[in-house]
Design a protein around this motif. Structure first.
Motif, PDB file in Angstrom:
ATOM      1  N   GLU A  63      78.977  38.369 100.006  1.00 49.02           N
ATOM      2  CA  GLU A  63      77.641  38.157  99.011  1.00 49.02           C
ATOM      3  C   GLU A  63      77.802  36.791  98.697  1.00 49.02           C
ATOM      4  O   GLU A  63      76.906  36.001  98.563  1.00 49.02           O
ATOM      5  CB  GLU A  63      77.540  39.210  98.301  1.00 49.02           C
ATOM      6  CG  GLU A  63      76.450  39.237  97.638  1.00 49.02           C
ATOM      7  CD  GLU A  63      75.874  40.573  96.628  1.00 49.02           C
ATOM      8  OE1 GLU A  63      75.780  40.166  95.323  1.00 49.02           O
ATOM      9  OE2 GLU A  63      76.236  41.459  97.033  1.00 49.02           O
ATOM     10  N   LEU A  64      79.089  36.416  98.004  1.00 53.86           N
ATOM     11  CA  LEU A  64      79.171  35.375  97.382  1.00 53.86           C
ATOM     12  C   LEU A  64      79.014  33.952  98.162  1.00 53.86           C
ATOM     13  O   LEU A  64      78.342  32.948  97.974  1.00 53.86           O
ATOM     14  CB  LEU A  64      80.360  35.137  96.612  1.00 53.86           C
ATOM     15  CG  LEU A  64      80.469  35.893  95.242  1.00 53.86           C
ATOM     16  CD1 LEU A  64      81.830  35.713  94.710  1.00 53.86           C
ATOM     17  CD2 LEU A  64      79.584  35.547  94.291  1.00 53.86           C
ATOM     18  N   SER A 118      77.446  34.164 101.229  1.00 49.46           N
ATOM     19  CA  SER A 118      76.203  34.033 101.717  1.00 49.46           C
ATOM     20  C   SER A 118      75.297  33.249 100.537  1.00 49.46           C
ATOM     21  O   SER A 118      74.315  32.432 100.988  1.00 49.46           O
ATOM     22  CB  SER A 118      75.381  35.234 101.716  1.00 49.46           C
ATOM     23  OG  SER A 118      76.420  35.986 103.017  1.00 49.46           O
ATOM     24  N   GLU A 119      75.239  33.572  99.452  1.00 53.51           N
ATOM     25  CA  GLU A 119      74.575  33.007  98.494  1.00 53.51           C
ATOM     26  C   GLU A 119      74.832  31.415  98.407  1.00 53.51           C
ATOM     27  O   GLU A 119      73.824  30.648  98.139  1.00 53.51           O
ATOM     28  CB  GLU A 119      74.910  33.761  97.109  1.00 53.51           C
ATOM     29  CG  GLU A 119      74.341  34.782  96.882  1.00 53.51           C
ATOM     30  CD  GLU A 119      74.598  35.557  95.586  1.00 53.51           C
ATOM     31  OE1 GLU A 119      74.963  34.944  94.694  1.00 53.51           O
ATOM     32  OE2 GLU A 119      74.724  36.951  95.564  1.00 53.51           O
ATOM     33  N   ALA A 138      73.300  29.612 101.257  1.00 58.05           N
ATOM     34  CA  ALA A 138      71.973  29.459 101.258  1.00 58.05           C
ATOM     35  C   ALA A 138      71.374  28.233 100.115  1.00 58.05           C
ATOM     36  O   ALA A 138      70.941  27.559 100.267  1.00 58.05           O
ATOM     37  CB  ALA A 138      71.212  30.583 100.625  1.00 58.05           C
ATOM     38  N   LYS A 139      72.546  28.239  99.047  1.00 60.91           N
ATOM     39  CA  LYS A 139      72.256  27.104  98.178  1.00 60.91           C
ATOM     40  C   LYS A 139      72.301  25.749  98.559  1.00 60.91           C
ATOM     41  O   LYS A 139      71.941  24.852  98.544  1.00 60.91           O
ATOM     42  CB  LYS A 139      73.128  27.257  97.075  1.00 60.91           C
ATOM     43  CG  LYS A 139      72.571  28.405  96.167  1.00 60.91           C
ATOM     44  CD  LYS A 139      73.495  28.694  94.813  1.00 60.91           C
ATOM     45  CE  LYS A 139      73.087  29.720  93.879  1.00 60.91           C
ATOM     46  NZ  LYS A 139      74.067  29.964  92.794  1.00 60.91           N
TER      47      LYS A 139
END
Length: 112
Positions: free
Chosen positions: A53-54, A56-57, A60-61
């Motif tokens: 999850e980290l 993926s985030e 995206a950033k």
């Protein structure tokens, strides 16, 4: 960065919650002494969080960050009638510096 890399390697190997001892073991296996303070801070920041999850985030950033560039300009031409000698010397020096810099990078380690 090396501490995070060790943490991620442990995560890829199936250790979903690596300890400071695990990170130290990975780093010491390649001859690196871990900084205990940084290891503890890293573990505190990542405690209870899902790595996928980290990542993926973070991806995206990073995708939203402009990374294109127009490149560098060539600079102003030499003034006066001195001919091309100073410009040629500058080019030779720059070329030598590039060669030296590229040779320096050859001794890098995986976690440096």
């Amino acid at each position: 960065m090396k501490h995070l890399a060790a943490y991620l390697l442990l995560g890829l190997a199936g250790n979903s919650s690596p300890s400071a001892k695990d990170i130290n073991a990975v780093l010491s296996s390649v001859g690196i002494d871990a900084d205990e303070e940084r290891v503890e801070k890293l573990l505190g920041e990542l405690k209870g969080k899902d790595l996928q999850e980290l990542i993926s985030e973070g991806s995206a950033k990073l995708a939203s960050v402009p990374s294109g560039g127009a490149g560098g300009s060539g600079g102003a031409p030499a003034a006066g009638g001195a001919g091309g000698a100073p410009a040629e010397e500058a080019k030779e020096e720059a070329k030598e510096e590039e060669e030296e810099a590229s040779d320096e990078d050859m001794g890098f380690g995986l976690f440096d």
